[in-house]
Design an enzyme around this catalytic site. Structure first.
Site, mmCIF file in Angstrom:
data_model
loop_
_atom_site.group_PDB
_atom_site.id
_atom_site.type_symbol
_atom_site.label_atom_id
_atom_site.label_comp_id
_atom_site.label_asym_id
_atom_site.label_seq_id
_atom_site.Cartn_x
_atom_site.Cartn_y
_atom_site.Cartn_z
ATOM 1 N N SER A 155 0.841 -1.188 0.000
ATOM 2 C CA SER A 155 0.000 0.000 0.000
ATOM 3 C C SER A 155 0.878 1.241 0.000
ATOM 4 C CB SER A 155 -0.867 0.009 1.262
ATOM 5 O OG SER A 155 -1.448 1.283 1.442
ATOM 6 N N TYR A 168 -0.545 -0.908 9.995
ATOM 7 C CA TYR A 168 -0.803 -1.304 8.605
ATOM 8 C C TYR A 168 0.429 -1.031 7.730
ATOM 9 C CZ TYR A 168 -3.373 -1.123 4.107
ATOM 10 O OH TYR A 168 -3.816 -1.305 2.819
ATOM 11 N N LYS A 172 2.593 -3.679 5.622
ATOM 12 C CA LYS A 172 2.653 -3.571 4.165
ATOM 13 C C LYS A 172 4.089 -3.443 3.655
ATOM 14 C CE LYS A 172 -1.574 -3.926 2.679
ATOM 15 N NZ LYS A 172 -1.950 -5.257 2.111
HETATM 16 N N1 LIG Z 1 -8.692 -0.246 -1.827
HETATM 17 C C1 LIG Z 1 -7.547 0.413 -1.835
HETATM 18 O O1 LIG Z 1 -7.453 1.567 -2.327
HETATM 19 C C2 LIG Z 1 -6.323 -0.213 -1.265
HETATM 20 C C3 LIG Z 1 -5.179 0.570 -1.142
HETATM 21 C C4 LIG Z 1 -4.007 -0.005 -0.679
HETATM 22 C C5 LIG Z 1 -4.006 -1.356 -0.355
HETATM 23 N N2 LIG Z 1 -5.159 -2.098 -0.434
HETATM 24 C C6 LIG Z 1 -5.080 -3.503 -0.081
HETATM 25 O O2 LIG Z 1 -5.788 -4.279 -1.033
HETATM 26 C C7 LIG Z 1 -6.276 -5.471 -0.405
HETATM 27 C C8 LIG Z 1 -7.766 -5.619 -0.693
HETATM 28 O O3 LIG Z 1 -8.471 -4.576 -0.056
HETATM 29 P P1 LIG Z 1 -9.911 -4.019 -0.501
HETATM 30 O O4 LIG Z 1 -9.763 -2.571 -0.661
HETATM 31 O O5 LIG Z 1 -10.435 -4.851 -1.612
HETATM 32 O O6 LIG Z 1 -10.748 -4.225 0.850
HETATM 33 P P2 LIG Z 1 -11.792 -5.365 1.302
HETATM 34 O O7 LIG Z 1 -12.025 -5.171 2.751
HETATM 35 O O8 LIG Z 1 -12.964 -5.355 0.402
HETATM 36 O O9 LIG Z 1 -10.993 -6.721 1.032
HETATM 37 C C9 LIG Z 1 -10.270 -7.437 1.994
HETATM 38 C C10 LIG Z 1 -10.892 -8.829 2.090
HETATM 39 O O10 LIG Z 1 -10.048 -9.675 2.878
HETATM 40 C C11 LIG Z 1 -10.873 -10.508 3.647
HETATM 41 N N3 LIG Z 1 -10.081 -11.044 4.759
HETATM 42 C C12 LIG Z 1 -9.567 -10.349 5.804
HETATM 43 N N4 LIG Z 1 -8.865 -11.163 6.600
HETATM 44 C C13 LIG Z 1 -8.930 -12.404 6.043
HETATM 45 C C14 LIG Z 1 -8.380 -13.649 6.395
HETATM 46 N N5 LIG Z 1 -7.615 -13.790 7.485
HETATM 47 N N6 LIG Z 1 -8.611 -14.718 5.586
HETATM 48 C C15 LIG Z 1 -9.375 -14.582 4.484
HETATM 49 N N7 LIG Z 1 -9.932 -13.418 4.113
HETATM 50 C C16 LIG Z 1 -9.713 -12.336 4.880
HETATM 51 C C17 LIG Z 1 -12.020 -9.612 4.067
HETATM 52 O O11 LIG Z 1 -13.154 -10.356 4.491
HETATM 53 C C18 LIG Z 1 -12.251 -8.809 2.783
HETATM 54 O O12 LIG Z 1 -13.225 -9.429 1.960
HETATM 55 C C19 LIG Z 1 -5.922 -5.337 1.070
HETATM 56 O O13 LIG Z 1 -4.701 -6.026 1.311
HETATM 57 C C20 LIG Z 1 -5.716 -3.857 1.244
HETATM 58 O O14 LIG Z 1 -4.882 -3.556 2.344
HETATM 59 C C21 LIG Z 1 -6.310 -1.551 -0.886
#
Ligand SMILES: NC(=O)c1ccc[n+]([C@@H]2O[C@H](COP(=O)([O-])OP(=O)(O)OC[C@H]3O[C@@H](n4cnc5c(N)ncnc54)[C@H](O)[C@@H]3O)[C@@H](O)[C@H]2O)c1
Length: 295
Positions: A155, A168, A172
């Site tokens: 991230s 976090y 990351k």
């Molecule tokens: N959306 C963004 O702009 C953004 C930015 C930087 C990083 N990220 C990273 O992208 C990834 C996806 O995030 P997102 O934005 O789609 O959010 P999100 O919350 O929709 O997706 C994360 C998913 O992981 C699942 N999860 C959490 N712990 C788990 C576990 N132990 N086992 C199985 N499933 C588990 C949750 O239920 C959720 O569905 C994450 O790693 C997040 O940190 C997202």
């Protein structure tokens, strides 16, 4: 120019955290191109609490309804046993694992002063240990066939820093170190390891993206991730920032530096600005690579 399709047909790919947001966009894109996908998700809320056992099943069912192949897995893939079981489910269903997209994770944002040890551990566990454990479970299976694609999720918060996200960001950036080592160790087994820093409108970023809120869709991140998990992937050890229609490479650079035969504290005080100067920086690909720069 002939259209180039995503080269994943028949490949078995595990996507953690695939019940929504970015993970489900990855799973659906891969399945549309013929990959067999393990949709892993505990179905919890953003902070990781609760759990909807059917969340993964709904995405897998939607993929199957569209003519794709997918199985659902609602286990916590961040634990040692959970990660092994998810990899085991893929092997049992389809006999192999070609790719793992480690995407699952939770948020417990607090300023450092208010951060509890529980929130520190929970976030490190889900992102950093979760990524290490699912990769650790899949790595020997990939080595066996001499092929593998690991894609991890970092991230901008970790790469560049973000107020209120010490836990976090630490997790990351740890994922970056992990992936760089796996790129080196995986090379002789034709296993690649790359990292993406996505920006997308999901429940995790709801109301946080400011001017990007309207248009940064998970589907704009999926093509790069698809490439990195595909047979066509020709890069390893890389970090990409991707979202809202832009892809850029992020890297860890080292400045040219200064050399002194007689370095003392006065010398440091007098030269710190020159040490920091950005001209002539390079991007080492390993610790050994950086060591070459020393006199
Ligand atoms: N959306 C963004 O702009 C953004 C930015 C930087 C990083 N990220 C990273 O992208 C990834 C996806 O995030 P997102 O934005 O789609 O959010 P999100 O919350 O929709 O997706 C994360 C998913 O992981 C699942 N999860 C959490 N712990 C788990 C576990 N132990 N086992 C199985 N499933 C588990 C949750 O239920 C959720 O569905 C994450 O790693 C997040 O940190 C997202």
């Amino acid at each position: 120019v002939a259209a180039v399709s995503l080269e994943v047909d028949g490949d078995v790919v595990i996507v953690t955290g695939a019940a929504g947001g970015l993970g489900s966009a990855y799973a659906r894109l891969l399945a549309r191109h013929g990959a067999r996908v393990v949709v892993n998700d505990t179905g919890g809320v953003v902070d990781g609490r609760d759990g909807d056992q059917e969340a993964a099943a709904r995405v897998a069912a939607a993929i199957v309804a569209e003519g794709g192949e997918a199985i659902a897995d609602a286990r916590d893939s961040s634990t040692v046993d959970g990660a092994r079981a998810v990899v085991g489910a893929a092997v049992e269903a389809w006999g192999r694992v070609d790719g793992v997209i480690a995407n699952a994770g939770i948020l417990r944002d607090r300023t450092f002063l208010k951060l509890t040890d529980e929130d520190l551990l929970a976030v490190l566990e889900s992102h950093l240990l979760g990524t290490a454990r699912i990769f650790h479970a899949a790595f020997p299976v990939m080595r066996e066939r001499g092929y593998g694609r690991l894609v991890a999720t970092t991230s901008a918060s970790g790469l560049f820093g973000n107020f209120g996200q010490a836990n976090y960001a630490a997790a990351k950036m740890g994922i970056v170190g992990l992936s760089r080592v796996l790129a080196l160790e995986g090379e002789r087994f034709r296993i690649t390891a790359n990292v993406v820093a996505p920006v997308a409108r999901t429940r995790m970023t709801e109301g946080l993206l400011g001017r990007l809120d309207g248009h940064a869709a998970p589907e704009q991140v999926a093509p790069l991730v698809g490439y990195l998990v595909s047979r066509a992937c020709a890069v390893t050890g890389r970090i990409y920032s991707v979202g809202a229609g832009r892809v850029a490479r992020v890297d860890i650079g080292v400045t040219k530096g200064l050399v002194s035969e007689a370095m003392d504290v006065d010398w440091v005080v007098g030269n710190i600005e020159a040490v920091d100067a950005e001209e002539g920086y390079v991007f080492p690909t390993s610790a050994a690579d950086e060591a070459e720069l020393l006199p």
